[in-house]
Enzyme design. Structure first.
Site, PDB file in Angstrom:
ATOM      1  N   CYS A 245       0.816  -1.213   0.000  1.00  0.00           N
ATOM      2  CA  CYS A 245       0.000   0.000   0.000  1.00  0.00           C
ATOM      3  C   CYS A 245       0.851   1.266   0.000  1.00  0.00           C
ATOM      4  CB  CYS A 245      -0.902   0.062   1.238  1.00  0.00           C
ATOM      5  SG  CYS A 245      -1.361  -1.505   1.962  1.00  0.00           S
TER       6      CYS A 245
ATOM      7  N   SER B  39     -13.349  -4.812   8.641  1.00  0.00           N
ATOM      8  CA  SER B  39     -12.623  -4.410   7.444  1.00  0.00           C
ATOM      9  C   SER B  39     -13.596  -4.093   6.333  1.00  0.00           C
ATOM     10  CB  SER B  39     -11.698  -5.551   7.006  1.00  0.00           C
ATOM     11  OG  SER B  39     -11.248  -5.350   5.695  1.00  0.00           O
TER      12      SER B  39
END
Length: 573
Positions: free
Chosen positions: A55, A476
């Site tokens: 990321c 999530s």
């Protein structure tokens, strides 16, 4: 365009102007700056880049590319880094307690670096879940001209001729535990699911908040859905650096952009994309930094009337790369504005309104990802707020992709995620039960952990919609199934969730927005008398400090009074 700036009104005058600042200037000469460069505005390039996860691995390079744009616009770029906690790696163990706490640390560290060095403007680069809202919170707190840049999504992996993401890897763990696939399949999938740089590919928290960045006006139009490996990301960074100098010249600040109406636009986009339930935690926290009252219930009201239009994972078919190919966030906003769902007169970092930016977009009728708001996937949003006797301070559920919106069943109570995950792995969860995971809230966790390991394992066992799961923790953005998070008051504050016993009947209705505990009040009163606060394992350090200061989830789980208590704004020092 290169501007000429009068530093007498900018924060950087405190470190660069006048005879008394000679010691300060000596440090800049030591770094190779010239007298002319020191006389320019100082522009912070805040990067959450690191080697923790894919990321974040391209963020430093993008921040460095932005230097060129800042210099073109007459500024002097100053790069610094902040932390991230990457949820995919922190998930399913004690490390997840650090995740939400990191949002505050990121916002605080950016604030402190900007304050300490008296920077005049800010371009922030973030890639993983909490770093996006953390960076935008800092922008709103400081209120200097700012632009947010997302590092970009990962490309999907390929497994047996289909696109896959990390969600599939979490779910295959459940299939393996259920005896439904060999270990070799787990190893094969884990090697191909994440093929390179970028944040998780579905409409999970990172991509949800990236969409928020554009919808709320802090990001350049159609910049955030460009995948991380694409070379055009470099030019986006350069453009952001140049544009922040335009904002500085015109004194356009984040709080000019992020009005109450802009937050409503952002909430629309979360719902219309079937985005992460974490959006309902981060939007109130961002609004808090701007002095705007915008809590979970305000978000939920927007969700109620928003059509679900973008067919994105985990509830739908497509990933962020497909959203970009279809035209990006602005293509979605094109149809939402046309049907009256957005405030088109909100200012953006282009210096133009959202409506003016959208006017530059032509609707693409041939793409398959974004539905026309006249004929959406479903008429109401992919995320729903809940409230009732079990959650007087509210709760949140993602309904995108669910086949049934009501659930009732007996409670099965666990006092932490580990206990529940062990029961799931041992196949001790029964169809029809409402799983309760408590003492995982902001204060009680501490840190309000996400439960993806547990929810994915349930899905992998084929139990995804055969049980419901409620928690005072979080989920999530990759979670799917009947999973309700942010239940408040949390168990650590003796909310109703702390008083549930095994076998109590719980009723959930995502159509009417209710979540109720069918236990008589006198019974609950007796349980309340017997309740004792749990002693946390975290008696010192960052998690202890967080637990002492954090507020309720429905207000964003914030740790300070926000703009309402300000006596000055940094930008005006």
């Amino acid at each position: 365009m290169t501007h000429t700036f009068d530093k007498s009104k900018l924060p950087s005058r405190h470190v660069s102007v006048g005879p008394e600042r000679a010691p300060h200037r000596s440090y800049y000469y030591a770094m190779g700056l010239t007298e002319e460069e020191i006389a320019r505005p100082f522009v912070a390039l805040a990067s959450a880049g690191n080697d923790s996860a894919p990321c974040n691995t391209t963020l430093d390079a993008q921040a460095d590319a932005a230097r060129r744009g800042v210099e073109q616009g007459g500024g002097m770029p100053r790069r610094f880094n902040t932390i991230t906690v990457t949820d995919g790696i922190a998930m399913g163990h004690q490390g997840m307690k650090a995740s939400l706490v990191s949002r505050e640390v990121i916002a605080d560290s950016v604030e402190l670096s900007v304050r300490g060095h008296c920077y005049d403007a800010l371009v922030g680069f973030a890639g993983c879940d909490k770093s996006l809202p953390g960076m935008m919170m800092a922008m709103l707190r400081l209120n200097i001209p700012s632009i947010f840049v997302y590092g970009g999504s990962i490309l999907p992996g390929r497994f047996h001729d289909r696109d896959v993401t990390v969600k599939d890897v979490f779910e295959v763990v459940g299939r393996y535990a259920a005896g439904n696939c060999p270990l070799s399949e787990v190893h094969e999938l884990e090697r191909v699911a994440c093929p390179g740089h970028g944040a998780c590919g579905g409409q999970y928290t990172a991509n949800t908040m990236a969409c928020v960045g554009e919808a709320i006006g802090l990001s350049l139009p159609n910049s955030n859905m460009v995948p991380a490996p694409y070379t055009t990301r470099e030019q986006i960074a350069v453009s952001a650096g140049a544009q922040v100098m335009e904002l500085l010249a015109r004194n356009i600040r984040p709080r000019d952009i992020c009005t109450r109406q802009a937050f409503e636009n952002a909430a629309r986009i979360v719902a219309a994309t079937g985005g992460s339930t974490n959006g309902a935690l981060h939007l109130p926290a961002m609004a808090h930094e701007a002095g705007i009252e915008f809590d979970l219930f305000d978000v939920a009201e927007i969700f109620k009337t928003t059509p679900y239009c973008a067919d994105l994972q985990p509830g739908g078919q497509y990933v962020a790369r497909d959203m970009y190919d279809a035209g990006g966030v602005y293509m979605l906003m094109k149809t939402l504005l046309a049907e009256g769902f957005l405030h088109g007169d909100c200012l953006t970092v282009t210096g133009k309104t959202l409506g003016e930016n959208i006017d530059q977009v032509t609707w693409n009728p041939d793409q398959k990802v974004i539905y026309d708001a006249k004929t959406p996937i479903t008429p109401t949003g992919g995320v729903v707020g809940l409230r009732g006797t079990l959650a007087p301070e509210g709760a949140i559920v993602k309904v995108a992709g669910l086949h049934h919106l009501q659930f009732a069943g007996p409670a099965r109570v666990f006092d932490c995620e580990e206990e529940c995950f062990a029961a799931v792995e041992a196949r001790q969860i029964n169809e029809g039960e409402v799983i309760v995971i408590r003492y995982e809230g902001p204060k009680g966790g501490p840190g309000m952990r996400e439960m993806l390991s547990t929810t994915a394992a349930l899905y992998g066992q084929g139990m995804g919609e055969k049980v419901a799961l409620i928690t005072d923790g979080r989920f999530s953005g990759a979670t799917r199934g009947f999973c309700i998070g942010h239940v408040g008051p949390e168990a650590a504050d003796c909310g109703p969730i702390a008083l549930i016993a095994d076998g109590d009947m719980i009723r959930i209705d995502a159509e009417t927005g209710t979540i109720d505990l069918d236990v008589a009040e006198d019974v609950l009163a007796e349980r309340r008398k017997a309740w004792k606060a749990r002693v946390s394992d975290y008696g010192s350090g960052a998690l202890w400090r967080y637990a002492q200061n954090v507020g309720p989830a429905y207000k964003g789980a914030v740790t300070h009074p926000g703009a309402a208590a300000e006596t000055h704004v940094y930008a005006d020092i």
